[in-house]
Design a protein around this motif. Structure first.
Motif, PDB file in Angstrom:
ATOM      1  N   ARG A  60       1.038  -1.156   0.201  1.00 21.89           N
ATOM      2  CA  ARG A  60       0.180  -0.091  -0.039  1.00 21.89           C
ATOM      3  C   ARG A  60       0.729   0.987   0.041  1.00 21.89           C
ATOM      4  O   ARG A  60       0.579   2.143  -0.578  1.00 21.89           O
ATOM      5  CB  ARG A  60      -0.908   0.182   1.137  1.00 21.89           C
ATOM      6  CG  ARG A  60      -2.157  -0.866   1.079  1.00 21.89           C
ATOM      7  CD  ARG A  60      -3.413  -0.432   2.123  1.00 21.89           C
ATOM      8  NE  ARG A  60      -3.699   0.822   2.091  1.00 21.89           N
ATOM      9  CZ  ARG A  60      -3.553   1.601   2.830  1.00 21.89           C
ATOM     10  NH1 ARG A  60      -3.335   1.352   4.182  1.00 21.89           N
ATOM     11  NH2 ARG A  60      -4.288   2.945   2.868  1.00 21.89           N
ATOM     12  N   ASP A  63       2.139   1.725  -3.479  1.00 24.28           N
ATOM     13  CA  ASP A  63       1.381   2.221  -4.398  1.00 24.28           C
ATOM     14  C   ASP A  63       0.767   3.524  -4.067  1.00 24.28           C
ATOM     15  O   ASP A  63       0.524   4.269  -5.149  1.00 24.28           O
ATOM     16  CB  ASP A  63       0.163   1.255  -4.232  1.00 24.28           C
ATOM     17  CG  ASP A  63       0.382  -0.205  -4.790  1.00 24.28           C
ATOM     18  OD1 ASP A  63       1.486  -0.460  -5.347  1.00 24.28           O
ATOM     19  OD2 ASP A  63      -0.475  -1.216  -4.550  1.00 24.28           O
ATOM     20  N   LEU A  64       0.582   4.022  -2.922  1.00 19.10           N
ATOM     21  CA  LEU A  64       0.241   5.331  -2.590  1.00 19.10           C
ATOM     22  C   LEU A  64       1.336   6.302  -3.058  1.00 19.10           C
ATOM     23  O   LEU A  64       1.073   7.388  -3.530  1.00 19.10           O
ATOM     24  CB  LEU A  64      -0.379   5.613  -1.090  1.00 19.10           C
ATOM     25  CG  LEU A  64      -1.451   4.654  -0.765  1.00 19.10           C
ATOM     26  CD1 LEU A  64      -1.679   4.813   0.725  1.00 19.10           C
ATOM     27  CD2 LEU A  64      -2.679   5.475  -1.344  1.00 19.10           C
ATOM     28  N   LEU A  65       2.560   5.880  -2.860  1.00 19.55           N
ATOM     29  CA  LEU A  65       3.664   6.793  -3.154  1.00 19.55           C
ATOM     30  C   LEU A  65       3.616   6.959  -4.703  1.00 19.55           C
ATOM     31  O   LEU A  65       3.703   8.203  -5.053  1.00 19.55           O
ATOM     32  CB  LEU A  65       5.026   6.068  -2.702  1.00 19.55           C
ATOM     33  CG  LEU A  65       6.150   6.992  -3.044  1.00 19.55           C
ATOM     34  CD1 LEU A  65       6.348   8.403  -1.900  1.00 19.55           C
ATOM     35  CD2 LEU A  65       7.526   6.191  -2.946  1.00 19.55           C
ATOM     36  N   GLU A  67       1.151   6.586  -6.679  1.00 15.47           N
ATOM     37  CA  GLU A  67      -0.017   7.310  -7.224  1.00 15.47           C
ATOM     38  C   GLU A  67       0.166   8.701  -6.785  1.00 15.47           C
ATOM     39  O   GLU A  67      -0.392   9.546  -7.580  1.00 15.47           O
ATOM     40  CB  GLU A  67      -1.178   6.842  -6.306  1.00 15.47           C
ATOM     41  CG  GLU A  67      -2.568   6.862  -6.791  1.00 15.47           C
ATOM     42  CD  GLU A  67      -3.529   6.579  -5.691  1.00 15.47           C
ATOM     43  OE1 GLU A  67      -3.562   5.079  -5.473  1.00 15.47           O
ATOM     44  OE2 GLU A  67      -4.441   7.172  -5.317  1.00 15.47           O
ATOM     45  N   SER A  68       0.761   9.220  -5.596  1.00 17.56           N
ATOM     46  CA  SER A  68       0.866  10.577  -5.344  1.00 17.56           C
ATOM     47  C   SER A  68       1.861  11.387  -6.299  1.00 17.56           C
ATOM     48  O   SER A  68       1.966  12.710  -6.453  1.00 17.56           O
ATOM     49  CB  SER A  68       1.309  10.721  -3.797  1.00 17.56           C
ATOM     50  OG  SER A  68       2.611  10.317  -3.853  1.00 17.56           O
ATOM     51  N   HIS A  69       2.487  10.456  -7.105  1.00 19.28           N
ATOM     52  CA  HIS A  69       3.326  11.142  -8.045  1.00 19.28           C
ATOM     53  C   HIS A  69       2.898  10.896  -9.693  1.00 19.28           C
ATOM     54  O   HIS A  69       3.678  10.652 -10.679  1.00 19.28           O
ATOM     55  CB  HIS A  69       4.794  10.557  -8.072  1.00 19.28           C
ATOM     56  CG  HIS A  69       5.576  11.036  -7.013  1.00 19.28           C
ATOM     57  ND1 HIS A  69       5.328  10.301  -5.705  1.00 19.28           N
ATOM     58  CD2 HIS A  69       6.429  11.913  -6.828  1.00 19.28           C
ATOM     59  CE1 HIS A  69       6.312  11.229  -4.973  1.00 19.28           C
ATOM     60  NE2 HIS A  69       6.765  12.037  -5.526  1.00 19.28           N
ATOM     61  N   GLY A  70       1.557  10.820  -9.726  1.00 17.24           N
ATOM     62  CA  GLY A  70       0.688  10.732 -10.736  1.00 17.24           C
ATOM     63  C   GLY A  70       0.954   9.477 -11.384  1.00 17.24           C
ATOM     64  O   GLY A  70       0.952   9.543 -12.869  1.00 17.24           O
ATOM     65  N   ARG A  73       6.331   6.194 -11.492  1.00 21.05           N
ATOM     66  CA  ARG A  73       6.869   5.215 -10.417  1.00 21.05           C
ATOM     67  C   ARG A  73       8.469   5.440 -10.215  1.00 21.05           C
ATOM     68  O   ARG A  73       8.746   5.356  -9.097  1.00 21.05           O
ATOM     69  CB  ARG A  73       6.841   3.644 -10.802  1.00 21.05           C
ATOM     70  CG  ARG A  73       7.369   2.534  -9.728  1.00 21.05           C
ATOM     71  CD  ARG A  73       6.750   1.276 -10.237  1.00 21.05           C
ATOM     72  NE  ARG A  73       7.098   0.502  -9.166  1.00 21.05           N
ATOM     73  CZ  ARG A  73       8.034  -0.556  -9.168  1.00 21.05           C
ATOM     74  NH1 ARG A  73       8.792  -0.484 -10.473  1.00 21.05           N
ATOM     75  NH2 ARG A  73       8.478  -1.331  -8.494  1.00 21.05           N
ATOM     76  N   ALA A  76       8.766   8.850  -8.356  1.00 16.29           N
ATOM     77  CA  ALA A  76       8.443   8.387  -6.879  1.00 16.29           C
ATOM     78  C   ALA A  76       9.371   7.812  -6.195  1.00 16.29           C
ATOM     79  O   ALA A  76       9.782   8.410  -4.971  1.00 16.29           O
ATOM     80  CB  ALA A  76       6.967   7.659  -6.894  1.00 16.29           C
ATOM     81  N   LYS A  79      12.359  10.064  -5.508  1.00 15.63           N
ATOM     82  CA  LYS A  79      12.272  11.095  -4.580  1.00 15.63           C
ATOM     83  C   LYS A  79      12.313  10.764  -3.186  1.00 15.63           C
ATOM     84  O   LYS A  79      13.051  11.076  -2.273  1.00 15.63           O
ATOM     85  CB  LYS A  79      10.938  11.730  -4.873  1.00 15.63           C
ATOM     86  CG  LYS A  79      10.947  12.773  -5.961  1.00 15.63           C
ATOM     87  CD  LYS A  79       9.708  13.625  -6.083  1.00 15.63           C
ATOM     88  CE  LYS A  79      10.003  14.910  -5.139  1.00 15.63           C
ATOM     89  NZ  LYS A  79       8.897  16.083  -5.524  1.00 15.63           N
TER      90      LYS A  79
END
Ligand SMILES: [Ca+2]
Length: 337
Positions: A60, A63-65, A67-70, A73, A76, A79
Protein backbone atom coordinates in the motif's frame (compact mmCIF):
# COMPACT_ATOMS: atom_id res chain seq x y z
CA UNK A 1 27.19 1.10 28.84
CA UNK A 2 25.42 3.90 27.02
CA UNK A 3 23.02 4.03 24.14
CA UNK A 4 22.57 6.87 21.70
CA UNK A 5 19.54 6.63 19.45
CA UNK A 6 19.50 8.75 16.31
CA UNK A 7 15.83 8.69 15.33
CA UNK A 8 16.30 10.44 11.97
CA UNK A 9 17.01 8.06 9.80
CA UNK A 10 13.33 7.19 10.18
CA UNK A 11 10.13 8.05 8.37
CA UNK A 12 9.05 10.80 7.93
CA UNK A 13 12.38 11.36 6.19
CA UNK A 14 13.19 14.83 7.47
CA UNK A 15 16.73 16.18 7.11
CA UNK A 16 18.29 19.61 6.54
CA UNK A 17 18.11 20.78 2.91
CA UNK A 18 21.90 20.64 2.50
CA UNK A 19 21.72 16.83 2.71
CA UNK A 20 19.07 16.69 -0.01
CA UNK A 21 21.31 18.90 -2.14
CA UNK A 22 24.06 16.28 -1.94
CA UNK A 23 21.84 13.84 -3.84
CA UNK A 24 20.36 15.53 -6.94
CA UNK A 25 17.35 13.61 -8.29
CA UNK A 26 19.06 12.81 -11.60
CA UNK A 27 21.95 11.18 -9.72
CA UNK A 28 19.72 8.75 -7.83
CA UNK A 29 20.09 5.13 -8.84
CA UNK A 30 17.07 2.89 -8.34
CA UNK A 31 17.64 -0.63 -6.98
CA UNK A 32 17.36 -3.52 -9.44
CA UNK A 33 13.64 -4.18 -9.42
CA UNK A 34 11.89 -6.91 -11.38
CA UNK A 35 8.32 -6.02 -12.18
CA UNK A 36 7.03 -9.58 -11.60
CA UNK A 37 9.26 -10.31 -8.60
CA UNK A 38 6.41 -10.62 -6.08
CA UNK A 39 4.51 -13.19 -8.15
CA UNK A 40 6.28 -16.18 -6.51
CA UNK A 41 6.18 -14.73 -2.96
CA UNK A 42 3.63 -15.11 -0.16
CA UNK A 43 3.88 -12.16 2.20
CA UNK A 44 0.61 -10.77 0.90
CA UNK A 45 -1.18 -14.02 1.87
CA UNK A 46 -0.78 -13.29 5.59
CA UNK A 47 -4.02 -12.76 7.43
CA UNK A 48 -4.47 -9.00 7.02
CA UNK A 49 -6.83 -8.81 9.97
CA UNK A 50 -4.24 -10.08 12.43
CA UNK A 51 -1.25 -8.58 10.66
CA UNK A 52 -2.64 -5.19 9.72
CA UNK A 53 0.69 -3.51 9.07
CA UNK A 54 2.81 -6.51 8.17
CA UNK A 55 0.84 -8.16 5.38
CA UNK A 56 0.17 -5.70 2.61
CA UNK A 57 1.06 -2.41 4.30
CA UNK A 58 4.34 -2.22 2.35
CA UNK A 59 2.46 -2.75 -0.92
CA UNK A 60 0.00 0.00 0.00
CA UNK A 61 2.83 2.39 0.91
CA UNK A 62 4.44 1.68 -2.46
CA UNK A 63 1.22 2.09 -4.44
CA UNK A 64 0.20 5.29 -2.63
CA UNK A 65 3.65 6.83 -3.17
CA UNK A 66 3.50 6.08 -6.90
CA UNK A 67 -0.09 7.34 -7.06
CA UNK A 68 0.89 10.60 -5.36
CA UNK A 69 3.40 11.16 -8.17
CA UNK A 70 0.76 10.78 -10.87
CA UNK A 71 1.71 7.16 -11.52
CA UNK A 72 5.37 7.99 -12.29
CA UNK A 73 6.99 5.12 -10.40
CA UNK A 74 10.56 6.03 -11.24
CA UNK A 75 10.15 9.63 -10.05
CA UNK A 76 8.31 8.49 -6.90
CA UNK A 77 11.03 6.03 -5.90
CA UNK A 78 13.81 8.47 -6.78
CA UNK A 79 12.30 11.12 -4.53
CA UNK A 80 11.85 8.65 -1.68
CA UNK A 81 15.41 7.35 -2.04
CA UNK A 82 16.74 10.92 -2.21
CA UNK A 83 15.08 11.66 1.14
CA UNK A 84 16.35 8.35 2.54
CA UNK A 85 19.93 9.09 1.46
CA UNK A 86 19.67 12.63 2.86
CA UNK A 87 18.60 11.17 6.21
CA UNK A 88 21.44 8.61 6.14
CA UNK A 89 23.98 11.33 5.33
CA UNK A 90 22.68 13.50 8.16
CA UNK A 91 22.97 10.59 10.64
CA UNK A 92 26.43 9.84 9.24
CA UNK A 93 27.52 13.39 10.10
CA UNK A 94 26.08 13.07 13.61
CA UNK A 95 27.89 9.76 14.13
CA UNK A 96 31.08 11.53 13.03
CA UNK A 97 30.50 14.20 15.68
CA UNK A 98 30.00 11.58 18.38
CA UNK A 99 33.16 9.74 17.32
CA UNK A 100 35.12 12.98 17.35
CA UNK A 101 34.12 13.61 20.96
CA UNK A 102 35.03 10.03 21.95
CA UNK A 103 38.34 10.12 20.10
CA UNK A 104 39.34 13.48 21.61
CA UNK A 105 38.70 12.26 25.13
CA UNK A 106 40.30 9.85 27.57
CA UNK A 107 37.54 7.38 26.68
CA UNK A 108 39.02 6.54 23.28
CA UNK A 109 41.11 3.54 24.32
CA UNK A 110 38.48 1.84 26.47
CA UNK A 111 35.19 2.60 24.71
CA UNK A 112 33.50 -0.02 22.56
CA UNK A 113 31.39 1.56 19.84
CA UNK A 114 28.66 -0.40 18.05
CA UNK A 115 26.76 1.16 15.18
CA UNK A 116 23.61 -0.68 14.14
CA UNK A 117 19.89 -0.34 13.40
CA UNK A 118 16.79 -2.32 14.29
CA UNK A 119 15.68 -3.12 10.72
CA UNK A 120 16.21 -2.31 7.06
CA UNK A 121 13.74 -0.99 4.49
CA UNK A 122 12.27 -2.14 1.19
CA UNK A 123 12.72 0.46 -1.59
CA UNK A 124 10.10 -0.84 -3.99
CA UNK A 125 11.59 -4.30 -4.51
CA UNK A 126 8.70 -6.79 -4.84
CA UNK A 127 6.35 -3.76 -4.98
CA UNK A 128 7.06 -3.23 -1.27
CA UNK A 129 8.08 0.01 0.48
CA UNK A 130 8.32 -0.65 4.21
CA UNK A 131 9.98 -2.65 6.97
CA UNK A 132 8.41 -5.84 8.45
CA UNK A 133 9.20 -8.18 5.58
CA UNK A 134 11.35 -11.30 5.79
CA UNK A 135 13.37 -10.42 2.70
CA UNK A 136 16.89 -9.06 2.86
CA UNK A 137 15.92 -5.41 2.38
CA UNK A 138 14.13 -5.50 5.74
CA UNK A 139 15.99 -8.16 7.75
CA UNK A 140 19.52 -6.92 7.15
CA UNK A 141 20.95 -4.12 9.30
CA UNK A 142 24.25 -2.26 9.38
CA UNK A 143 26.61 -3.60 12.05
CA UNK A 144 29.93 -1.92 12.75
CA UNK A 145 31.90 -2.67 15.91
CA UNK A 146 34.94 -0.80 17.14
CA UNK A 147 36.46 -2.56 20.13
CA UNK A 148 39.90 -1.11 20.96
CA UNK A 149 42.55 -3.81 21.09
CA UNK A 150 40.13 -6.44 19.76
CA UNK A 151 38.69 -5.51 16.37
CA UNK A 152 40.69 -4.39 13.34
CA UNK A 153 39.61 -1.44 11.23
CA UNK A 154 38.23 -2.07 7.76
CA UNK A 155 37.70 -5.83 7.90
CA UNK A 156 34.35 -7.58 7.65
CA UNK A 157 32.77 -10.98 8.13
CA UNK A 158 30.28 -12.56 5.72
CA UNK A 159 28.76 -14.70 8.47
CA UNK A 160 25.11 -13.92 9.26
CA UNK A 161 24.85 -12.87 12.92
CA UNK A 162 22.00 -11.36 14.93
CA UNK A 163 21.30 -8.37 17.13
CA UNK A 164 20.81 -10.80 20.04
CA UNK A 165 24.56 -11.44 19.77
CA UNK A 166 25.42 -7.87 20.81
CA UNK A 167 24.64 -8.25 24.50
CA UNK A 168 26.76 -11.41 24.99
CA UNK A 169 29.51 -9.68 22.98
CA UNK A 170 29.55 -6.63 25.27
CA UNK A 171 29.36 -8.85 28.37
CA UNK A 172 32.44 -10.75 27.24
CA UNK A 173 34.40 -7.71 26.06
CA UNK A 174 33.73 -5.94 29.36
CA UNK A 175 34.67 -9.00 31.38
CA UNK A 176 31.25 -9.25 33.03
CA UNK A 177 29.41 -12.42 34.03
CA UNK A 178 27.14 -13.90 31.37
CA UNK A 179 25.55 -16.28 33.87
CA UNK A 180 21.84 -15.49 33.62
CA UNK A 181 20.64 -18.70 35.25
CA UNK A 182 20.05 -17.69 38.86
CA UNK A 183 17.35 -20.26 39.64
CA UNK A 184 15.66 -23.23 37.89
CA UNK A 185 13.37 -20.86 35.94
CA UNK A 186 16.34 -18.98 34.45
CA UNK A 187 17.49 -19.45 30.88
CA UNK A 188 20.88 -18.95 29.27
CA UNK A 189 21.29 -16.10 26.77
CA UNK A 190 20.12 -16.87 23.22
CA UNK A 191 22.89 -14.90 21.54
CA UNK A 192 26.60 -15.64 21.19
CA UNK A 193 29.60 -13.40 21.66
CA UNK A 194 31.03 -12.00 18.42
CA UNK A 195 34.48 -11.67 20.02
CA UNK A 196 36.09 -14.48 17.95
CA UNK A 197 34.89 -12.78 14.74
CA UNK A 198 36.09 -9.39 15.91
CA UNK A 199 39.54 -10.85 16.50
CA UNK A 200 39.48 -12.68 13.19
CA UNK A 201 36.59 -12.45 10.69
CA UNK A 202 37.58 -15.88 9.32
CA UNK A 203 37.66 -17.43 12.79
CA UNK A 204 36.30 -20.94 13.24
CA UNK A 205 35.75 -20.25 16.94
CA UNK A 206 32.29 -18.71 16.48
CA UNK A 207 29.87 -20.64 18.68
CA UNK A 208 26.62 -19.31 17.21
CA UNK A 209 24.25 -21.05 14.81
CA UNK A 210 24.87 -21.20 11.07
CA UNK A 211 21.91 -19.00 10.28
CA UNK A 212 20.40 -15.79 11.62
CA UNK A 213 16.77 -16.05 12.70
CA UNK A 214 14.30 -13.23 12.09
CA UNK A 215 10.78 -13.35 13.48
CA UNK A 216 7.89 -11.32 12.12
CA UNK A 217 5.71 -10.88 15.15
CA UNK A 218 2.04 -11.00 14.32
CA UNK A 219 -0.03 -8.30 15.96
CA UNK A 220 -2.45 -10.83 17.35
CA UNK A 221 -4.30 -10.85 20.66
CA UNK A 222 -2.64 -14.12 21.61
CA UNK A 223 0.99 -15.10 21.06
CA UNK A 224 1.76 -18.61 19.87
CA UNK A 225 5.37 -18.91 18.69
CA UNK A 226 4.47 -21.73 16.28
CA UNK A 227 2.18 -19.40 14.32
CA UNK A 228 4.52 -16.55 13.53
CA UNK A 229 6.45 -15.90 10.33
CA UNK A 230 10.18 -16.58 10.29
CA UNK A 231 13.26 -16.30 8.13
CA UNK A 232 16.55 -18.19 8.45
CA UNK A 233 19.52 -16.64 6.65
CA UNK A 234 22.62 -18.83 6.34
CA UNK A 235 25.80 -17.88 4.48
CA UNK A 236 24.33 -18.94 1.12
CA UNK A 237 20.58 -19.28 1.59
CA UNK A 238 17.44 -17.63 2.87
CA UNK A 239 14.48 -19.71 4.01
CA UNK A 240 11.15 -18.02 4.81
CA UNK A 241 8.19 -19.70 6.45
CA UNK A 242 5.01 -17.66 6.89
CA UNK A 243 2.58 -18.38 9.69
CA UNK A 244 0.15 -19.86 7.17
CA UNK A 245 2.78 -22.45 6.15
CA UNK A 246 3.73 -20.85 2.82
CA UNK A 247 7.46 -20.94 2.12
CA UNK A 248 10.16 -19.18 0.16
CA UNK A 249 13.73 -20.34 -0.48
CA UNK A 250 16.46 -18.23 -2.08
CA UNK A 251 19.93 -19.23 -3.21
CA UNK A 252 21.45 -15.96 -2.02
CA UNK A 253 24.94 -16.89 -3.24
CA UNK A 254 23.64 -17.01 -6.85
CA UNK A 255 20.52 -14.90 -6.47
CA UNK A 256 21.64 -11.90 -4.39
CA UNK A 257 18.36 -10.06 -4.99
CA UNK A 258 16.21 -12.96 -3.76
CA UNK A 259 14.29 -12.93 -7.02
CA UNK A 260 13.58 -16.62 -7.59
CA UNK A 261 11.64 -18.56 -4.98
CA UNK A 262 13.10 -22.09 -5.18
CA UNK A 263 10.64 -23.49 -2.62
CA UNK A 264 8.29 -24.00 -5.56
CA UNK A 265 10.87 -26.22 -7.30
CA UNK A 266 10.76 -29.93 -6.31
CA UNK A 267 14.52 -30.12 -6.87
CA UNK A 268 15.07 -28.28 -3.58
CA UNK A 269 12.85 -30.54 -1.43
CA UNK A 270 15.75 -31.90 0.58
CA UNK A 271 17.11 -28.44 1.40
CA UNK A 272 13.61 -27.34 2.41
CA UNK A 273 13.30 -30.31 4.77
CA UNK A 274 16.61 -29.39 6.40
CA UNK A 275 15.54 -25.77 6.88
CA UNK A 276 12.13 -26.82 8.26
CA UNK A 277 13.86 -28.98 10.87
CA UNK A 278 16.33 -26.25 11.72
CA UNK A 279 13.56 -23.70 12.19
CA UNK A 280 11.51 -26.01 14.44
CA UNK A 281 14.62 -26.61 16.56
CA UNK A 282 15.12 -22.85 16.95
CA UNK A 283 11.64 -21.57 17.80
CA UNK A 284 9.96 -22.03 21.19
CA UNK A 285 7.31 -24.70 21.60
CA UNK A 286 3.76 -23.99 20.55
CA UNK A 287 1.48 -22.52 23.21
CA UNK A 288 -2.00 -22.76 21.73
CA UNK A 289 -4.58 -20.37 23.12
CA UNK A 290 -6.62 -22.08 25.84
CA UNK A 291 -10.31 -22.51 25.04
CA UNK A 292 -12.42 -19.88 26.72
CA UNK A 293 -15.06 -21.21 29.08
CA UNK A 294 -18.56 -19.75 28.87
CA UNK A 295 -17.97 -17.85 32.13
CA UNK A 296 -14.70 -16.35 30.82
CA UNK A 297 -16.48 -15.31 27.66
CA UNK A 298 -19.24 -13.67 29.72
CA UNK A 299 -16.65 -11.83 31.86
CA UNK A 300 -14.99 -10.50 28.68
CA UNK A 301 -18.35 -9.39 27.27
CA UNK A 302 -19.11 -7.59 30.56
CA UNK A 303 -15.74 -5.83 30.46
CA UNK A 304 -16.42 -4.60 26.94
CA UNK A 305 -20.09 -3.77 27.57
CA UNK A 306 -20.48 -2.58 31.16
CA UNK A 307 -23.91 -1.15 30.28
CA UNK A 308 -25.21 -4.71 29.77
CA UNK A 309 -25.68 -4.94 33.55
CA UNK A 310 -29.34 -3.88 33.32
CA UNK A 311 -30.23 -4.02 37.06
CA UNK A 312 -26.87 -2.40 37.95
CA UNK A 313 -25.99 -4.93 40.64
CA UNK A 314 -22.39 -5.10 39.39
CA UNK A 315 -22.90 -8.61 38.02
CA UNK A 316 -23.85 -9.71 34.54
CA UNK A 317 -26.44 -12.48 34.39
CA UNK A 318 -26.96 -14.59 31.28
CA UNK A 319 -30.45 -13.12 30.62
CA UNK A 320 -28.94 -9.60 30.85
CA UNK A 321 -26.20 -10.59 28.43
CA UNK A 322 -28.65 -12.14 25.96
CA UNK A 323 -30.93 -9.09 26.06
CA UNK A 324 -28.03 -6.66 25.56
CA UNK A 325 -26.50 -8.73 22.76
CA UNK A 326 -29.86 -8.85 20.98
CA UNK A 327 -29.98 -5.03 21.19
CA UNK A 328 -26.44 -4.73 19.77
CA UNK A 329 -27.22 -7.14 16.94
CA UNK A 330 -30.42 -5.26 16.07
CA UNK A 331 -28.47 -1.96 15.90
CA UNK A 332 -25.89 -3.57 13.66
CA UNK A 333 -28.53 -4.69 11.18
CA UNK A 334 -30.12 -1.24 10.93
CA UNK A 335 -29.33 0.54 7.68
CA UNK A 336 -27.23 3.69 8.26
CA UNK A 337 -29.71 6.22 6.84
CA1 LIG B 1 10.38 -13.37 -7.07
Amino acid sequence: MGEHVLVRQHTPLIAPQKYFDRFPLDSIQLPDIRSDDASDTFKHTLNAKEDTRGGIHGNRMHDLLVESHGGDRELALKKFIQAYLASVASVDDLVGQIMKVVDNSSLKANTIVIFTSDHGWGMGEKGYLYKNSLWQESTRVPLVVRAPGISQAGVSSRLPVSLIDLYPTLIELCGLSADTVKNPKGKPLDGHSLKPLLLDPESKEWKGPNSALTALYKWASYYDPAYQSYSLRSAGWRYVRYENGKEELYDTAQDFHEWKNLALDAKYGKRLTTFRKELLARIPESKPEPEKTAEQWKALFFKRNPKADANKDGKLSWPELKAYKAKLDANKKKPKD
